[in-house]
Design a protein around this motif. Structure first.
Motif, PDB file in Angstrom:
ATOM      1  N   UNK A 407      -1.062 -20.513  22.159  1.00 34.81           N
ATOM      2  CA  UNK A 407      -2.503 -20.319  22.321  1.00 34.81           C
ATOM      3  C   UNK A 407      -3.004 -19.089  21.568  1.00 34.81           C
ATOM      4  N   UNK A 408      -2.183 -18.040  21.508  1.00 32.42           N
ATOM      5  CA  UNK A 408      -2.568 -16.812  20.832  1.00 32.42           C
ATOM      6  C   UNK A 408      -1.642 -16.510  19.660  1.00 32.42           C
ATOM      7  N   UNK A 409      -2.223 -16.030  18.541  1.00 37.64           N
ATOM      8  CA  UNK A 409      -1.418 -15.744  17.352  1.00 37.64           C
ATOM      9  C   UNK A 409      -1.939 -14.464  16.705  1.00 37.64           C
ATOM     10  N   UNK A 410      -0.999 -13.636  16.241  1.00 36.09           N
ATOM     11  CA  UNK A 410      -1.403 -12.397  15.563  1.00 36.09           C
ATOM     12  C   UNK A 410      -0.339 -12.004  14.563  1.00 36.09           C
ATOM     13  N   UNK A 411      -0.796 -11.378  13.497  1.00 36.40           N
ATOM     14  CA  UNK A 411       0.088 -10.862  12.445  1.00 36.40           C
ATOM     15  C   UNK A 411      -0.116  -9.357  12.359  1.00 36.40           C
ATOM     16  N   UNK A 412       0.980  -8.611  12.243  1.00 37.72           N
ATOM     17  CA  UNK A 412       0.935  -7.166  12.074  1.00 37.72           C
ATOM     18  C   UNK A 412       1.504  -6.814  10.706  1.00 37.72           C
ATOM     19  N   UNK A 413       0.915  -5.812  10.042  1.00 31.69           N
ATOM     20  CA  UNK A 413       1.386  -5.365   8.737  1.00 31.69           C
ATOM     21  C   UNK A 413       1.233  -3.866   8.580  1.00 31.69           C
ATOM     22  N   UNK A 414       1.676  -3.358   7.445  1.00 32.44           N
ATOM     23  CA  UNK A 414       1.601  -1.936   7.139  1.00 32.44           C
ATOM     24  C   UNK A 414       1.390  -1.736   5.645  1.00 32.44           C
ATOM     25  N   UNK A 415       2.129  -0.816   5.024  1.00 30.47           N
ATOM     26  CA  UNK A 415       2.264  -0.650   3.578  1.00 30.47           C
ATOM     27  C   UNK A 415       1.071  -0.014   2.872  1.00 30.47           C
ATOM     28  N   UNK A 442      -1.329  -1.512  10.420  1.00 32.63           N
ATOM     29  CA  UNK A 442      -1.114  -0.132  10.854  1.00 32.63           C
ATOM     30  C   UNK A 442      -1.394   0.821   9.702  1.00 32.63           C
ATOM     31  N   UNK A 443      -2.207   1.830   9.966  1.00 32.23           N
ATOM     32  CA  UNK A 443      -2.355   2.892   8.984  1.00 32.23           C
ATOM     33  C   UNK A 443      -1.054   3.660   8.847  1.00 32.23           C
ATOM     34  N   UNK A 444      -0.908   4.412   7.785  1.00 38.77           N
ATOM     35  CA  UNK A 444       0.329   5.168   7.606  1.00 38.77           C
ATOM     36  C   UNK A 444       0.484   6.205   8.702  1.00 38.77           C
ATOM     37  N   UNK A 445       1.731   6.451   9.100  1.00 38.60           N
ATOM     38  CA  UNK A 445       1.987   7.476  10.091  1.00 38.60           C
ATOM     39  C   UNK A 445       1.777   8.865   9.505  1.00 38.60           C
ATOM     40  N   UNK A 446       2.145   9.050   8.218  1.00 35.28           N
ATOM     41  CA  UNK A 446       1.937  10.360   7.590  1.00 35.28           C
ATOM     42  C   UNK A 446       1.602  10.277   6.114  1.00 35.28           C
ATOM     43  N   UNK A 447       1.853   9.145   5.468  1.00 35.01           N
ATOM     44  CA  UNK A 447       1.709   9.036   4.015  1.00 35.01           C
ATOM     45  C   UNK A 447       0.248   9.105   3.591  1.00 35.01           C
ATOM     46  N   UNK A 448      -0.011   9.827   2.496  1.00 32.74           N
ATOM     47  CA  UNK A 448      -1.381  10.078   2.053  1.00 32.74           C
ATOM     48  C   UNK A 448      -2.011   8.846   1.413  1.00 32.74           C
ATOM     49  N   UNK A 472      -7.560   8.016   7.694  1.00 34.29           N
ATOM     50  CA  UNK A 472      -6.834   8.605   8.808  1.00 34.29           C
ATOM     51  C   UNK A 472      -5.394   8.101   8.825  1.00 34.29           C
ATOM     52  N   UNK A 473      -4.550   8.854   9.519  1.00 37.62           N
ATOM     53  CA  UNK A 473      -3.141   8.475   9.649  1.00 37.62           C
ATOM     54  C   UNK A 473      -2.772   8.416  11.115  1.00 37.62           C
ATOM     55  N   UNK A 474      -1.907   7.490  11.465  1.00 36.39           N
ATOM     56  CA  UNK A 474      -1.550   7.335  12.859  1.00 36.39           C
ATOM     57  C   UNK A 474      -0.744   6.077  13.105  1.00 36.39           C
ATOM     58  N   UNK A 475      -1.075   5.344  14.175  1.00 35.76           N
ATOM     59  CA  UNK A 475      -0.283   4.177  14.562  1.00 35.76           C
ATOM     60  C   UNK A 475      -1.137   3.237  15.398  1.00 35.76           C
ATOM     61  N   UNK A 476      -0.575   2.071  15.726  1.00 41.60           N
ATOM     62  CA  UNK A 476      -1.244   1.100  16.580  1.00 41.60           C
ATOM     63  C   UNK A 476      -0.664   1.180  17.984  1.00 41.60           C
TER      64      UNK A 476
END
Length: 519
Positions: A407-415, A442-448, A472-476
């Protein structure tokens, strides 16, 4: 002369030229010089970690950094006995499992223990001992039983942590959040220095190409106390992107078009070091230049999670100028549209389609390394390193996701160093296309990300992208329940400060049966 054929003086000179701190010299493989003897100092300075949980087991990990000898040529010990213990309480008073395993030089004295016979959905604590030394106490948790439908699970998604670009302050919050698990989507290390000026700290060594050099790079990253704390706080699932080997590599092709034999040897070294430093199962141990990384995990009857490898099997980037490799912004050419081209490889694509069709859970979550949604530009050019450069393969993935009975679908990415919230659509359907699921990047944890404003403008040209922030930098921070997937974009106040605080940029909710994000 050592077994590698290099005189001792040459080995020392290479280490000196690379600027390797004495504390990390032990990461390099050298000749064994006799019996192990006493451990003169704490070997657990890289911390502990756990990963790959299922309902009844979890992997616990550590790597011993042993005595450094004369500071230039560290001692490589014979097998070192390591005792491990698992407890059902944080006071480490109620032992539920334990044993002993040898840490061997061949694996850089890393230890991967699969602990079986555990209870579903239960938190445990673990530690290691070697000689008279004891590791920090780590916490882990098993997944719910496959027959159960948990009320909710909480997890974090992270990616892109350049040691030189910023501090890992987001991991402080992750470590204190009592999560069910953490997902890392790649670029755990960077094989080069920062592109921008004024790095907050230095890798302190040359670009890695050998096994010893990759081991040293991982040891440098694990020197970060906040990263160690996050590993010790919850089990991790990990996949890689490109920087674990070389920026923008594709399959066995280097971005600099190095000879294939040389690059495969480098890739084999990088894959070996990755395995040695991640809480992967012993069955993931690399064979030659390959490491089987794609797999699924079941969060009870709530969700099937599918972890993809977007680097090892992909075709090289299309439409580059002659004698050029790696990622570029290009005008799409006929080769890019070739339906035979794949980012995942044929075998992995078929595996994913089978898993999505067969997994009878409320949700399907696809964990992969880059943005799936189209990112158009006014000029018509696209990045040939993202899914935009593999349009037929992207269409196949989206159709496989749409065919899932979940019923529910989601994709997670980064890079891409940007937070993104989007709706995924099967664009072969009429009009705007058929809604398939949600995407969260996801935004980068520290990369500019120095060109983030241009990037944000380009991303928002796609009407299905609701939110884009590369500044901004951080996480989900994620909470998954039967009826909702809530994702909060958490950002650091200042990536150049180790004591930075965290703030929420935005929050979005995906709901089964609703074809738009709420937020």
């Amino acid at each position: 002369m050592d077994r590698a054929g290099a005189p001792t003086s040459l080995r020392r000179r290479r280490a000196l030229q690379a600027g390797v701190p004495a504390s990390l010299i032990a990461a390099f493989p050298v000749i064994a010089r006799g019996a192990a003897g006493r451990l003169k100092s704490n070997p657990f300075t890289l911390g502990v970690a756990s990963g790959e949980p299922d309902a009844h087991s979890v992997v616990i990990w550590t790597r011993l950094l042993l005595d450094e000898g004369d500071g230039w040529e560290p001692i490589v010990h014979p097998p070192v006995p390591v005792r491990w213990q698992v407890f059902e309480d944080p006071a480490a008073s109620r032992l539920v499992a334990g044993g002993e395993v040898d840490a061997v030089a061949e694996d850089a004295h890393s230890v991967h223990v699969s602990v079986d016979g555990l209870k579903p959905g239960t938190r445990y604590w673990y530690r290691f001992e070697a000689g008279s030394h004891r590791s920090p106490l780590g916490a882990t948790k098993t997944l719910p039983s496959q027959a159960s439908l948990p009320g909710s699970v909480r997890f974090a998604v992270v990616s892109c942590q350049n040691f030189e670009d910023g501090f890992f302050s987001a991991y402080r919050e992750i470590a204190s959040s009592e999560l069910d698990f953490v997902v890392h989507l790649g670029d755990y290390i960077y094989e080069r220095g920062a592109l921008g000026p004024n790095p907050v700290r230095r890798h302190g060594m040359s670009v890695p190409t050998t096994l010893g050099e990759y081991r040293a790079r991982y040891a440098r990253y694990r020197s970060d106390p906040m990263l160690r704390a996050a590993h010790a706080a919850a089990p991790w699932f990990v996949i890689w992107d490109d920087h674990e080997v070389e920026d923008d590599y594709a399959g066995d092709q280097s971005q600099d078009l190095h000879p294939v034999a040389f690059f495969r040897e480098r890739r084999a070294a990088a894959y070996r070091a990755y395995y040695e430093h991640m809480p992967l199962r012993p069955t993931n141990r690399p064979q030659d230049a390959q490491l089987a990384l794609y797999r699924s995990a079941m969060v009870g009857a709530l969700a099937g999670m599918h972890f993809l490898d977007c680097r090892q099997y992909r075709h090289s980037q299309a439409c580059n100028p002659p004698h050029s490799g790696g990622a570029r912004w290009v005008t799409p050419c006929a080769a890019m549209a070739d339906p035979a081209r794949s980012m995942l490889g044929t075998e992995q694509e078929r595996w994913l389609a089978r898993r999505l069709a067969a997994t009878g859970t409320r949700w399907q979550l696809v964990m992969q390394s880059t943005l799936l949604s189209p990112a158009p530009s006014v000029s018509g050019r696209v990045s040939n390193d993202t899914w935009d450069g593999y349009p037929a393969a992207r269409d196949r993935l989206i159709k496989a996701l749409a065919a899932s009975p979940a019923d529910g679908r989601a994709v997670f990415g980064g890079d891409i160093h940007a937070f993104v919230a989007a709706s995924l659509r099967d664009r072969s359907a009429p009009g705007r296309g058929h809604w398939v699921g949600a995407e969260f990047n996801a935004g980068s944890l520290s990369s500019a990300n120095p060109r983030h404003r241009t990037q944000e403008d380009r991303l928002l040209l796609n009407p299905d992208i609701r939110f884009a922030d590369g500044g901004h930098r951080g996480y989900l921070s994620c909470k998954l329940s039967r009826d909702a997937l809530e994702v909060t974009f958490r950002a650091t106040s200042d990536p150049k400060r180790a004591d930075a605080t965290m703030q929420s940029l935005a929050r979005f909710t995906a709901t089964p049966g609703r074809d738009e994000l709420i937020g």
